[in-house]
Design a protein around this motif. Structure first.
Motif, PDB file in Angstrom:
ATOM      1  N   THR A   6      51.833  45.299  46.062  1.00  0.00           N
ATOM      2  CA  THR A   6      50.601  45.104  46.838  1.00  0.00           C
ATOM      3  C   THR A   6      49.739  46.356  46.821  1.00  0.00           C
ATOM      4  O   THR A   6      48.518  46.266  46.704  1.00  0.00           O
ATOM      5  CB  THR A   6      50.900  44.672  48.286  1.00  0.00           C
ATOM      6  N   ASP A   7      50.357  47.533  46.907  1.00  0.00           N
ATOM      7  CA  ASP A   7      49.593  48.783  46.845  1.00  0.00           C
ATOM      8  C   ASP A   7      48.848  48.907  45.519  1.00  0.00           C
ATOM      9  O   ASP A   7      47.676  49.282  45.480  1.00  0.00           O
ATOM     10  CB  ASP A   7      50.499  50.000  47.024  1.00  0.00           C
ATOM     11  N   LEU A   8      49.537  48.584  44.426  1.00  0.00           N
ATOM     12  CA  LEU A   8      48.921  48.683  43.104  1.00  0.00           C
ATOM     13  C   LEU A   8      47.716  47.760  42.996  1.00  0.00           C
ATOM     14  O   LEU A   8      46.636  48.182  42.592  1.00  0.00           O
ATOM     15  CB  LEU A   8      49.951  48.332  42.013  1.00  0.00           C
ATOM     16  N   PHE A   9      47.891  46.510  43.387  1.00  0.00           N
ATOM     17  CA  PHE A   9      46.814  45.556  43.216  1.00  0.00           C
ATOM     18  C   PHE A   9      45.671  45.780  44.194  1.00  0.00           C
ATOM     19  O   PHE A   9      44.515  45.557  43.867  1.00  0.00           O
ATOM     20  CB  PHE A   9      47.343  44.128  43.294  1.00  0.00           C
ATOM     21  N   GLU A  10      45.985  46.234  45.401  1.00  0.00           N
ATOM     22  CA  GLU A  10      44.926  46.539  46.361  1.00  0.00           C
ATOM     23  C   GLU A  10      44.084  47.709  45.876  1.00  0.00           C
ATOM     24  O   GLU A  10      42.883  47.766  46.120  1.00  0.00           O
ATOM     25  CB  GLU A  10      45.514  46.813  47.742  1.00  0.00           C
ATOM     26  N   LYS A  11      44.705  48.622  45.154  1.00  0.00           N
ATOM     27  CA  LYS A  11      43.994  49.775  44.578  1.00  0.00           C
ATOM     28  C   LYS A  11      42.853  49.305  43.673  1.00  0.00           C
ATOM     29  O   LYS A  11      41.812  49.941  43.589  1.00  0.00           O
ATOM     30  CB  LYS A  11      44.993  50.628  43.791  1.00  0.00           C
ATOM     31  N   PHE A  12      43.043  48.166  43.009  1.00  0.00           N
ATOM     32  CA  PHE A  12      42.043  47.641  42.092  1.00  0.00           C
ATOM     33  C   PHE A  12      41.116  46.615  42.743  1.00  0.00           C
ATOM     34  O   PHE A  12      40.253  46.052  42.074  1.00  0.00           O
ATOM     35  CB  PHE A  12      42.720  47.021  40.868  1.00  0.00           C
ATOM     36  N   GLY A  13      41.294  46.355  44.024  1.00  0.00           N
ATOM     37  CA  GLY A  13      40.416  45.442  44.742  1.00  0.00           C
ATOM     38  C   GLY A  13      40.595  43.977  44.396  1.00  0.00           C
ATOM     39  O   GLY A  13      39.630  43.213  44.409  1.00  0.00           O
ATOM     40  N   LEU A  14      41.834  43.583  44.113  1.00  0.00           N
ATOM     41  CA  LEU A  14      42.085  42.176  43.801  1.00  0.00           C
ATOM     42  C   LEU A  14      41.968  41.315  45.054  1.00  0.00           C
ATOM     43  O   LEU A  14      42.308  41.759  46.149  1.00  0.00           O
ATOM     44  CB  LEU A  14      43.490  42.009  43.212  1.00  0.00           C
ATOM     45  N   THR A  15      41.488  40.099  44.866  1.00  0.00           N
ATOM     46  CA  THR A  15      41.440  39.142  45.968  1.00  0.00           C
ATOM     47  C   THR A  15      42.867  38.684  46.266  1.00  0.00           C
ATOM     48  O   THR A  15      43.791  38.914  45.465  1.00  0.00           O
ATOM     49  CB  THR A  15      40.595  37.909  45.610  1.00  0.00           C
ATOM     50  N   ASN A  16      43.041  38.001  47.377  1.00  0.00           N
ATOM     51  CA  ASN A  16      44.377  37.486  47.719  1.00  0.00           C
ATOM     52  C   ASN A  16      44.893  36.540  46.642  1.00  0.00           C
ATOM     53  O   ASN A  16      46.075  36.573  46.294  1.00  0.00           O
ATOM     54  CB  ASN A  16      44.358  36.786  49.073  1.00  0.00           C
ATOM     55  N   ARG A  17      44.033  35.688  46.101  1.00  0.00           N
ATOM     56  CA  ARG A  17      44.466  34.729  45.082  1.00  0.00           C
ATOM     57  C   ARG A  17      44.800  35.451  43.779  1.00  0.00           C
ATOM     58  O   ARG A  17      45.793  35.129  43.126  1.00  0.00           O
ATOM     59  CB  ARG A  17      43.388  33.670  44.857  1.00  0.00           C
ATOM     60  N   GLU A  18      43.996  36.446  43.402  1.00  0.00           N
ATOM     61  CA  GLU A  18      44.304  37.221  42.200  1.00  0.00           C
ATOM     62  C   GLU A  18      45.630  37.944  42.370  1.00  0.00           C
ATOM     63  O   GLU A  18      46.441  37.995  41.438  1.00  0.00           O
ATOM     64  CB  GLU A  18      43.187  38.223  41.906  1.00  0.00           C
ATOM     65  N   LEU A  19      45.868  38.482  43.542  1.00  0.00           N
ATOM     66  CA  LEU A  19      47.136  39.146  43.848  1.00  0.00           C
ATOM     67  C   LEU A  19      48.286  38.159  43.714  1.00  0.00           C
ATOM     68  O   LEU A  19      49.324  38.475  43.121  1.00  0.00           O
ATOM     69  CB  LEU A  19      47.096  39.738  45.259  1.00  0.00           C
ATOM     70  N   GLU A  20      48.104  36.964  44.252  1.00  0.00           N
ATOM     71  CA  GLU A  20      49.143  35.936  44.178  1.00  0.00           C
ATOM     72  C   GLU A  20      49.452  35.563  42.727  1.00  0.00           C
ATOM     73  O   GLU A  20      50.619  35.498  42.322  1.00  0.00           O
ATOM     74  CB  GLU A  20      48.692  34.708  44.964  1.00  0.00           C
TER      75      GLU A  20
END
Length: 82
Positions: A6-20
């Motif tokens: 989650t830290d990695l993907f939040e760093k790039f500003g992914l949406t919740n669906r992109e993260l999923e």
């Protein structure tokens, strides 16, 4: 879900669906078709999510995604042991 993911993907500003979607690709290795079935969306929508997070992360394929994740995991492990 592991915090480093989650830290990695939040760093790039992914949406919740992109993260999923990204997480399911990394952790479970699902194909676009499998993701579409699991998430109850079209395969085209899955492809759009993948293209969006690839662009945000400045990568072009799953290998680069995995390499980025492995580097992040290694960094997280070294921080924990320090």
């Amino acid at each position: 879900m592991e915090k480093w993911i989650t830290d990695l993907f939040e760093k790039f500003g992914l949406t919740n669906r992109e993260l999923e979607v990204a997480t399911l690709i990394i952790v479970k290795g699902y194909s676009n078709k499998e993701l579409a079935e699991i998430l109850h969306i079209s395969e085209k929508t899955v492809k759009n999510h993948v293209a969006n997070f690839f662009a945000k992360m400045n990568i072009g394929n799953i290998r680069q995604l995995m390499a980025l994740c492995m580097a992040s995991l290694a960094s997280d492990a070294s921080r924990r042991s320090a």
